[in-house]
Design an enzyme around this catalytic site. Structure first.
Site, PDB file in Angstrom:
ATOM      1  N   ARG A  92      -1.848 -14.563   4.044  1.00 46.31           N
ATOM      2  CA  ARG A  92      -2.626 -13.935   5.130  1.00 46.31           C
ATOM      3  C   ARG A  92      -1.948 -14.169   6.481  1.00 46.31           C
ATOM      4  NH1 ARG A  92      -6.782 -10.236   3.869  1.00 46.31           N
ATOM      5  NH2 ARG A  92      -7.430 -10.600   6.005  1.00 46.31           N
ATOM      6  N   TYR A 113     -12.122  -2.739  -3.883  1.00 46.59           N
ATOM      7  CA  TYR A 113     -12.827  -2.816  -2.593  1.00 46.59           C
ATOM      8  C   TYR A 113     -14.336  -2.721  -2.813  1.00 46.59           C
ATOM      9  CZ  TYR A 113      -8.565  -2.438   0.301  1.00 46.59           C
ATOM     10  OH  TYR A 113      -7.364  -2.675   0.939  1.00 46.59           O
ATOM     11  N   LYS A 144       0.827  -1.206   0.000  1.00 47.18           N
ATOM     12  CA  LYS A 144       0.000   0.000   0.000  1.00 47.18           C
ATOM     13  C   LYS A 144       0.869   1.267   0.000  1.00 47.18           C
ATOM     14  CE  LYS A 144      -4.006  -2.226   2.237  1.00 47.18           C
ATOM     15  NZ  LYS A 144      -4.993  -2.131   3.347  1.00 47.18           N
ATOM     16  N   GLU A 174      -9.323 -10.788  -7.864  1.00 50.59           N
ATOM     17  CA  GLU A 174      -8.321  -9.720  -7.772  1.00 50.59           C
ATOM     18  C   GLU A 174      -7.157  -9.938  -8.742  1.00 50.59           C
ATOM     19  OE1 GLU A 174      -7.362  -9.593  -3.594  1.00 50.59           O
ATOM     20  OE2 GLU A 174      -9.225  -8.553  -3.105  1.00 50.59           O
ATOM     21  N   ASN A 223      -2.001  -0.041   7.175  1.00 58.58           N
ATOM     22  CA  ASN A 223      -1.558  -1.386   7.552  1.00 58.58           C
ATOM     23  C   ASN A 223      -0.687  -2.048   6.492  1.00 58.58           C
ATOM     24  OD1 ASN A 223      -3.567  -1.852   5.721  1.00 58.58           O
ATOM     25  ND2 ASN A 223      -4.906  -3.021   7.089  1.00 58.58           N
ATOM     26  N   HIS A 241      -2.127  -5.260   1.406  1.00 57.02           N
ATOM     27  CA  HIS A 241      -3.382  -5.963   1.132  1.00 57.02           C
ATOM     28  C   HIS A 241      -3.009  -7.369   0.696  1.00 57.02           C
ATOM     29  CE1 HIS A 241      -7.193  -7.156  -0.661  1.00 57.02           C
ATOM     30  NE2 HIS A 241      -6.464  -7.626  -1.658  1.00 57.02           N
ATOM     31  N   ARG A 276       2.232  -6.683   9.373  1.00 58.13           N
ATOM     32  CA  ARG A 276       1.498  -5.593  10.028  1.00 58.13           C
ATOM     33  C   ARG A 276       1.949  -5.404  11.477  1.00 58.13           C
ATOM     34  NH1 ARG A 276      -4.340  -7.286   7.304  1.00 58.13           N
ATOM     35  NH2 ARG A 276      -4.241  -5.871   5.509  1.00 58.13           N
TER      36      ARG A 276
END
Ligand code: UDP
Ligand code: MG
Length: 164
Positions: A91, A52, A12, A142, A128, A131, A108
């Site tokens: 993740r 999003y 990000k 995506e 954060n 993504h 994060r």
């Protein structure tokens, strides 16, 4: 080879602006995930909405607007990563949404610390850093949104020989 998946990661704008691109890409390469797509992009309102698409209905207009502003404050680096159960593994590497809840060792948790309470009290987006697709279905959507067929690569890598 059903367990081999591709997943989308975005570094990000805060991560890119902080000069963390190399270190974050390194973490994914270090675990043997294979880069099969990579590019830098400035998001606009349309791409933000498509990326999003369900965020406003999940959290409301305030969170959507703050997140949209955050995601467009500078360029992002998009990565398409391949590996064994790549969606869940990535993740696990990034940790939960709110950095204040993310354990040390996660991206994060290692590079931020903002809490949910602070974000809500100030109306700020959660900076954060990354993504990552939240499910296999999200990853498929995506990947196609971010990478054209000619931007997704297949090539022999050492990961298939030594990691999976
Ligand atoms: N977000 C936020 N505040 C919230 C919920 C979400 O700022 O209360 C932002 C944050 O940048 C988050 C993104 O919206 O990463 C997408 O939310 P999601 O619940 O999908 O979290 P993620 O999948 O990124 O962990
Ligand atoms: Mg999500």
């Amino acid at each position: 080879m059903a367990a081999i998946e591709r997943t989308l990661v975005l570094l990000k704008p805060d991560a890119v602006a902080r000069g963390l691109t190399g270190r974050l890409v390194q973490r994914f390469e270090d675990v043997g995930l294979k880069i099969v797509g990579i590019k830098m992009k400035q998001m606009d309102a349309d791409l933000t909405r498509r990326h999003y698409f369900d965020l406003e209905e999940r959290f409301g207009k305030g969170v959507y607007d703050a997140t949209a502003t955050y995601m467009q404050q500078g360029p992002v680096v998009a990565l398409l990563l391949e590996g064994v159960e790549a969606v869940a593994n990535v993740r696990r590497m990034i940790g939960p949404t709110f950095p204040g809840q993310a354990a040390p060792g996660t991206i994060r948790g290692d590079f931020a610390h903002m809490s949910k309470a602070y974000a809500e009290a100030t109306g700020k987006a959660i900076a954060n850093l990354v993504h990552a697709s939240g499910s296999v279905d999200e990853a498929k959507y995506e990947s196609e949104l971010w990478f054209g067929a000619d931007e997704q690569f297949d090539y022999p890598g050492l990961a298939e020989r030594y990691v999976f």
